[in-house]
Design a protein around this motif. Structure first.
Motif, PDB file in Angstrom:
ATOM      1  N   TRP A  39       0.848  -1.196   0.000  1.00 44.38           N
ATOM      2  CA  TRP A  39       0.000   0.000   0.000  1.00 44.38           C
ATOM      3  C   TRP A  39       0.880   1.241   0.000  1.00 44.38           C
ATOM      4  CZ3 TRP A  39      -4.941   0.392  -1.131  1.00 44.38           C
ATOM      5  CH2 TRP A  39      -5.754  -0.738  -0.989  1.00 44.38           C
ATOM      6  N   VAL A  41       0.976   5.414   0.036  1.00 48.63           N
ATOM      7  CA  VAL A  41       0.116   6.477   0.563  1.00 48.63           C
ATOM      8  C   VAL A  41       0.670   7.853   0.202  1.00 48.63           C
ATOM      9  CG1 VAL A  41      -0.820   7.523   2.664  1.00 48.63           C
ATOM     10  CG2 VAL A  41      -0.657   5.030   2.478  1.00 48.63           C
ATOM     11  N   ARG A 200      -4.699   6.288  -1.057  1.00 48.66           N
ATOM     12  CA  ARG A 200      -4.028   4.982  -0.912  1.00 48.66           C
ATOM     13  C   ARG A 200      -4.204   4.160  -2.186  1.00 48.66           C
ATOM     14  NH1 ARG A 200      -4.538   1.114   3.620  1.00 48.66           N
ATOM     15  NH2 ARG A 200      -6.330   0.448   2.388  1.00 48.66           N
TER      16      ARG A 200
END
Length: 205
Positions: A39, A41, A200
């Motif tokens: 992930w 961000v 995200r």
């Protein structure tokens, strides 16, 4: 002796409580790159992750690809003026002296290809497009769509014999350079605008 056993028992309970509190604290504060390294961000008010993620050096790459998932944080509204601006996800820029200005323009804005993405308010989906620079001139167009929370394979192919980029299997775009050194570019929000809130995107190489 009973008093000593009681002290040991109380110490053990306190130690267990401390470990539990520390465990909860650590789990709440684990950054994305440790809890799930895929992930990526971008914080509100920024263009890029800090530090940058999913970037690196490449030598004569013929293909770059990743499976990408846009979650609900990728739904945004920038107003009509910038609604068609492309954000970027995977891509590459070529490095070399030919056609490379010395005025601070990054190499991927001289010769390079990236996958563009943007939230389509009308269709309630993510537009995916080719975002290419050839000798400093930008070529961009929509190629495909995906939906929120749907893992989607994204691919850029580089054909050195025919001197062609092909992004997402769309229309091939010719390039002119003979460069072989490149770097992979990561997630970027904008366009002109910075991220309006925390964004995200899951990028699995």
């Amino acid at each position: 002796m009973p008093h000593f056993a009681s002290l040991i028992h109380r110490f053990s309970l306190k130690a267990k409580a401390l470990i539990l509190v520390l465990g909860l604290f650590m789990s709440a504060c684990v950054p994305d790159f440790l809890s799930d390294s895929d992930w990526v961000v971008i914080e509100a008010g920024e263009h890029e992750p800090n530090p940058k993620r999913k970037v690196g050096l490449l030598i004569s790459p013929h293909e770059i690809s990743a499976t990408v998932t846009f979650d609900s944080s990728c739904i945004y509204d920038l107003g009509y003026e910038d609604t068609d601006d492309w954000n970027k996800v995977i891509g590459l820029g070529f490095v070399g002296s030919k056609d490379q200005p010395l005025d601070g323009v990054p190499p991927h804005q001289v010769d390079g290809a990236r996958v563009g993405w943007r939230w389509n308010r009308q269709r309630k989906c993510i537009d995916l497009g080719a975002y290419i620079y050839v000798e400093g001139k930008r070529i961009d167009f929509k190629v495909a769509e995906t939906t929120i929370n749907t893992p989607t394979k994204l691919t850029i192919k580089i054909d050195y014999d025919r001197k062609m980029y092909q992004v997402l299997g769309g229309q091939a775009v010719p390039f002119t350079h003979d460069k072989s050194f490149a770097y992979s570019t990561g997630l970027y929000f904008g366009g002109n605008q910075v991220a309006p809130h925390r964004i995200r995107v899951k990028i699995v190489d």
